[in-house]
Design a protein around this motif. Structure first.
Motif, PDB file in Angstrom:
ATOM      1  N   TRP A 206       0.839  -1.196   0.000  1.00 24.18           N
ATOM      2  CA  TRP A 206       0.000   0.000   0.000  1.00 24.18           C
ATOM      3  C   TRP A 206       0.877   1.250   0.000  1.00 24.18           C
ATOM      4  O   TRP A 206       2.085   1.195   0.243  1.00 24.18           O
ATOM      5  N   PHE A 207       0.228   2.386  -0.284  1.00 23.78           N
ATOM      6  CA  PHE A 207       0.916   3.666  -0.225  1.00 23.78           C
ATOM      7  C   PHE A 207       1.031   4.127   1.226  1.00 23.78           C
ATOM      8  O   PHE A 207       0.053   4.142   1.972  1.00 23.78           O
ATOM      9  N   VAL A 208       2.241   4.500   1.582  1.00 22.03           N
ATOM     10  CA  VAL A 208       2.504   5.058   2.899  1.00 22.03           C
ATOM     11  C   VAL A 208       2.007   6.501   2.927  1.00 22.03           C
ATOM     12  O   VAL A 208       2.161   7.239   1.958  1.00 22.03           O
ATOM     13  N   GLU A 209       1.384   6.896   4.006  1.00 21.32           N
ATOM     14  CA  GLU A 209       0.990   8.299   4.169  1.00 21.32           C
ATOM     15  C   GLU A 209       1.993   9.018   5.072  1.00 21.32           C
ATOM     16  O   GLU A 209       2.580   8.402   5.951  1.00 21.32           O
ATOM     17  N   PRO A 210       2.175  10.342   4.840  1.00 24.26           N
ATOM     18  CA  PRO A 210       1.508  11.190   3.868  1.00 24.26           C
ATOM     19  C   PRO A 210       2.084  11.013   2.466  1.00 24.26           C
ATOM     20  O   PRO A 210       3.126  10.392   2.291  1.00 24.26           O
ATOM     21  N   VAL A 211       1.378  11.561   1.475  1.00 24.54           N
ATOM     22  CA  VAL A 211       1.872  11.554   0.104  1.00 24.54           C
ATOM     23  C   VAL A 211       2.451  12.931  -0.203  1.00 24.54           C
ATOM     24  O   VAL A 211       2.288  13.882   0.550  1.00 24.54           O
ATOM     25  N   ASN A 212       3.128  13.014  -1.331  1.00 22.41           N
ATOM     26  CA  ASN A 212       3.899  14.199  -1.668  1.00 22.41           C
ATOM     27  C   ASN A 212       3.350  14.860  -2.933  1.00 22.41           C
ATOM     28  O   ASN A 212       3.110  14.186  -3.927  1.00 22.41           O
ATOM     29  N   ILE A 213       3.153  16.164  -2.862  1.00 21.49           N
ATOM     30  CA  ILE A 213       2.737  16.953  -4.024  1.00 21.49           C
ATOM     31  C   ILE A 213       3.911  17.836  -4.408  1.00 21.49           C
ATOM     32  O   ILE A 213       4.422  18.594  -3.574  1.00 21.49           O
ATOM     33  N   ASN A 214       4.367  17.747  -5.661  1.00 22.81           N
ATOM     34  CA  ASN A 214       5.547  18.524  -6.032  1.00 22.81           C
ATOM     35  C   ASN A 214       5.397  19.159  -7.408  1.00 22.81           C
ATOM     36  O   ASN A 214       4.586  18.738  -8.229  1.00 22.81           O
ATOM     37  N   PHE A 215       6.211  20.180  -7.626  1.00 19.93           N
ATOM     38  CA  PHE A 215       6.135  21.002  -8.827  1.00 19.93           C
ATOM     39  C   PHE A 215       7.529  21.075  -9.447  1.00 19.93           C
ATOM     40  O   PHE A 215       8.458  21.620  -8.844  1.00 19.93           O
ATOM     41  N   GLU A 216       7.667  20.503 -10.641  1.00 20.07           N
ATOM     42  CA  GLU A 216       8.965  20.417 -11.300  1.00 20.07           C
ATOM     43  C   GLU A 216       9.252  21.694 -12.106  1.00 20.07           C
ATOM     44  O   GLU A 216       8.335  22.374 -12.568  1.00 20.07           O
ATOM     45  N   HIS A 217      10.538  21.974 -12.277  1.00 17.92           N
ATOM     46  CA  HIS A 217      10.990  23.131 -13.059  1.00 17.92           C
ATOM     47  C   HIS A 217      12.095  22.629 -13.995  1.00 17.92           C
ATOM     48  O   HIS A 217      13.270  22.628 -13.628  1.00 17.92           O
ATOM     49  N   LYS A 218      11.724  22.183 -15.181  1.00 21.48           N
ATOM     50  CA  LYS A 218      12.668  21.462 -16.041  1.00 21.48           C
ATOM     51  C   LYS A 218      13.467  22.359 -16.979  1.00 21.48           C
ATOM     52  O   LYS A 218      14.533  21.961 -17.440  1.00 21.48           O
ATOM     53  N   LYS A 219      12.990  23.531 -17.295  1.00 25.01           N
ATOM     54  CA  LYS A 219      13.732  24.401 -18.202  1.00 25.01           C
ATOM     55  C   LYS A 219      14.963  24.982 -17.493  1.00 25.01           C
ATOM     56  O   LYS A 219      14.964  25.190 -16.286  1.00 25.01           O
ATOM     57  N   LEU A 220      15.986  25.285 -18.281  1.00 24.50           N
ATOM     58  CA  LEU A 220      17.260  25.718 -17.710  1.00 24.50           C
ATOM     59  C   LEU A 220      17.191  27.086 -17.064  1.00 24.50           C
ATOM     60  O   LEU A 220      17.799  27.319 -16.007  1.00 24.50           O
ATOM     61  N   PHE A 221      16.435  28.014 -17.660  1.00 19.79           N
ATOM     62  CA  PHE A 221      16.479  29.399 -17.213  1.00 19.79           C
ATOM     63  C   PHE A 221      15.219  29.797 -16.453  1.00 19.79           C
ATOM     64  O   PHE A 221      14.143  29.223 -16.658  1.00 19.79           O
ATOM     65  N   PRO A 222      15.317  30.825 -15.575  1.00 20.60           N
ATOM     66  CA  PRO A 222      14.126  31.357 -14.896  1.00 20.60           C
ATOM     67  C   PRO A 222      13.057  31.767 -15.899  1.00 20.60           C
ATOM     68  O   PRO A 222      13.351  32.161 -17.035  1.00 20.60           O
ATOM     69  N   GLY A 223      11.805  31.657 -15.474  1.00 20.42           N
ATOM     70  CA  GLY A 223      10.707  31.963 -16.366  1.00 20.42           C
ATOM     71  C   GLY A 223      10.351  30.823 -17.285  1.00 20.42           C
ATOM     72  O   GLY A 223       9.581  30.985 -18.224  1.00 20.42           O
ATOM     73  N   ASN A 224      10.927  29.635 -17.008  1.00 22.36           N
ATOM     74  CA  ASN A 224      10.651  28.435 -17.809  1.00 22.36           C
ATOM     75  C   ASN A 224      11.077  28.626 -19.259  1.00 22.36           C
ATOM     76  O   ASN A 224      10.351  28.311 -20.204  1.00 22.36           O
ATOM     77  N   VAL A 225      12.307  29.118 -19.430  1.00 20.39           N
ATOM     78  CA  VAL A 225      12.871  29.412 -20.739  1.00 20.39           C
ATOM     79  C   VAL A 225      14.113  28.554 -20.945  1.00 20.39           C
ATOM     80  O   VAL A 225      14.829  28.231 -19.995  1.00 20.39           O
ATOM     81  N   GLY A 226      14.386  28.189 -22.204  1.00 13.21           N
ATOM     82  CA  GLY A 226      15.621  27.490 -22.514  1.00 13.21           C
ATOM     83  C   GLY A 226      15.424  26.004 -22.721  1.00 13.21           C
ATOM     84  O   GLY A 226      14.297  25.499 -22.759  1.00 13.21           O
ATOM     85  N   PRO A 227      16.528  25.259 -22.865  1.00  8.38           N
ATOM     86  CA  PRO A 227      16.430  23.814 -23.096  1.00  8.38           C
ATOM     87  C   PRO A 227      15.899  23.083 -21.881  1.00  8.38           C
ATOM     88  O   PRO A 227      16.078  23.516 -20.741  1.00  8.38           O
ATOM     89  N   SER A 228      15.262  21.955 -22.129  1.00  8.63           N
ATOM     90  CA  SER A 228      14.801  21.104 -21.030  1.00  8.63           C
ATOM     91  C   SER A 228      15.991  20.398 -20.396  1.00  8.63           C
ATOM     92  O   SER A 228      16.941  19.997 -21.077  1.00  8.63           O
ATOM     93  N   THR A 229      15.944  20.257 -19.102  1.00  8.73           N
ATOM     94  CA  THR A 229      16.955  19.527 -18.349  1.00  8.73           C
ATOM     95  C   THR A 229      16.271  18.386 -17.613  1.00  8.73           C
ATOM     96  O   THR A 229      15.050  18.264 -17.646  1.00  8.73           O
ATOM     97  N   GLY A 230      17.046  17.571 -16.910  1.00  9.41           N
ATOM     98  CA  GLY A 230      16.417  16.584 -16.050  1.00  9.41           C
ATOM     99  C   GLY A 230      15.549  17.257 -15.007  1.00  9.41           C
ATOM    100  O   GLY A 230      14.433  16.838 -14.730  1.00  9.41           O
ATOM    101  N   GLU A 231      16.071  18.355 -14.454  1.00  8.13           N
ATOM    102  CA  GLU A 231      15.338  19.140 -13.453  1.00  8.13           C
ATOM    103  C   GLU A 231      16.267  20.221 -12.926  1.00  8.13           C
ATOM    104  O   GLU A 231      17.440  19.972 -12.677  1.00  8.13           O
TER     105      GLU A 231
END
Length: 451
Positions: A206-231
């Motif tokens: 089963w899933f252990v609680e609590p669960v995690n809510i997260n927000f990824e930022h994959k682009k290289l530059f601020p403002g979500n600009v540039g090439p994609s990266t792993g993270e």
């Protein structure tokens, strides 16, 4: 708890160094294996190493895998399944859960089979067929490579034109530049909304609680600009089994139990007031997500993973506010250029301006000592930190607080106390939540209990 023997097995790029170091600092015995020869200096001076992980399996109380591949063709899910059949406690996947990441079409089929609606998607193994499809069905699409090259993150392309003309142009360029390696791709209908990932730790049943809510930022530059990266950075918080969880990962609980999966599993989605659109799975630790999750643990990390691997309820205690993690990188990241790396980054010093190491997490780093290495070096705080490996991702810096703004302040204040020549990072991690993503998710009801 009594000390346990942990064997960490890194498939490719030493992705679990910080986790191994944290468990080691808590007093457990650790042995760490890195498959990729170019990355084997990562973690030196922090954790004990081994040259043959299979010889250490009998010694280990818990075996922890990081990525879904060891070398180029052996899935760690198969290895984990083999070890579990021999009675070992393993954090790792299965062949079917490995396939969730490798084969995006299969991942969508699993979701659909368990009642999760998916966005319109089509797989192609021929560029001309994909180009013709877009011309006959004009719309904005996302190009997602399949197989080996999906790890080249900059190949992921999010279309902007409603007629799909930019997607056609990109596919034509990929055919010329990557046709020999890019054996297939998925075209996924682009959807608008809030990008959010739901992550849970699964103990085999089963899933252990609590669960995690997260927000990824994959682009290289601020403002979500540039090439994609792993993270480039992640923001997150912990919660109960909300509507967002129950409508997605929660529906796979029985399937994951039948598989015997143990570990972290993440499903990235786009959500709006009209529904949830699953995008892709990460059936393993996310990077740098695991470092940020560690920062939020208020229970001992070693005890948590020992309980998880043995199918127990870890009774996980976590920070109840918000967390922000930022990846600090060096040239030529996210590209590969040996000369640039040699001239700017190899063996570069990581200099701390204060003795405080709170919120500092390892990626591609090692530690060197003058004279003899202390016998307990990995548990100590001295020694010179240096950049290791070949990728230019030495550290992740984290912060936490009662609000996202407070977590951001602590994280970036810590970064200000670190000097790494030529380093760079995004300075906007967590801002999306403050600027409206949080309000939208609350208004749409996704962070409430299940309906």
């Amino acid at each position: 708890m009594a000390a346990s023997n942990f064997l960490f097995v890194s498939a490719d790029a030493a992705l679990i160094t910080d986790l191994a170091w944290q468990v080691y600092r808590e007093g457990h015995d650790v042995r760490y294996y890195i498959e990729a020869e170019s990355d084997r200096d990562i973690g030196d001076g922090f954790v004990p190493k081994t040259d043959d992980w299979r010889e250490d399996v009998e010694w280990a109380d818990v075996v922890v895998f990081d990525d879904i591949w060891v070398g180029s063709d052996i899935g760690t899910g198969a290895l984990a399944e083999e070890l579990r059949a021999d009675g070992k406690a393993v954090v790792g996947g299965t062949p079917a859960t490995d396939r969730l990441e490798e084969d995006r079409g299969y991942a969508m089929e699993v979701l659909e089979d368990h009642g999760v609606a998916t966005v319109d998607h089509h797989e192609f193994h021929d560029f001309d067929a994909g180009i013709e499809f877009v011309r006959e069905n004009p719309a904005a699409y996302v190009i997602k490579p399949l197989g080996e090259v999906q790890n080249v993150k900059r190949l992921l392309y999010v279309g902007n034109e409603d007629d799909g003309s930019d997607v056609v142009d990109v596919l034509q360029a990929y055919r010329k530049a990557w046709g020999h390696r890019m054996k297939g791709f998925q075209l996924q209908r682009k959807v608008d909304g809030v990008e959010v990932a739901i992550c849970g730790f699964f103990n085999g049943e089963w899933f252990v609680e609590p669960v995690n809510i997260n927000f990824e930022h994959k682009k290289l530059f601020p403002g979500n600009v540039g090439p994609s990266t792993g993270e480039m950075g992640t923001s997150m918080f912990w919660t109960g089994r909300t509507e967002l969880f129950e409508a997605t990962l929660g529906k796979l609980e029985g399937w994951l139990s039948a598989e015997g999966y143990v570990g972290s599993i993440d499903l990235n989605c786009i959500v709006s007031d009209s529904g949830i659109a699953p995008l892709e799975f990460t059936p393993r630790f996310g990077y740098p997500t695991i470092a940020l999750q560690e920062e939020g643990f208020e229970s001992p990390t070693g005890r948590f993973f020992d309980d998880l691997a043995h199918g127990r309820d870890p009774d996980l205690q976590v920070h109840r506010g918000f967390q922000v993690g930022v990846r600090v990188v060096l040239p030529p990241f996210p590209f590969d250029d040996e000369r640039t790396y040699d001239e700017n980054s190899r063996n570069a010093a990581v200099v701390f301006q204060t003795p405080d190491r709170d919120g500092i997490h390892l990626e591609d780093a090692k530690r060197v000592f003058s004279g003899d290495t202390p016998s307990e070096a990995g548990r100590a705080a001295d020694g010179q930190w240096r950049v290791a490996g070949e990728s230019g991702m030495p550290i992740v810096v984290t912060g936490k607080g009662e609000t996202m703004a407070a977590a951001r302040r602590q994280c970036y204040d810590r970064i200000d106390d670190i000097v790494i020549p030529n380093s760079y990072y995004r300075d906007d991690i967590g801002e999306r939540w403050i600027e409206g993503d949080g309000d939208r998710l609350q208004a749409w009801g996704y962070l409430e209990g299940p309906r």
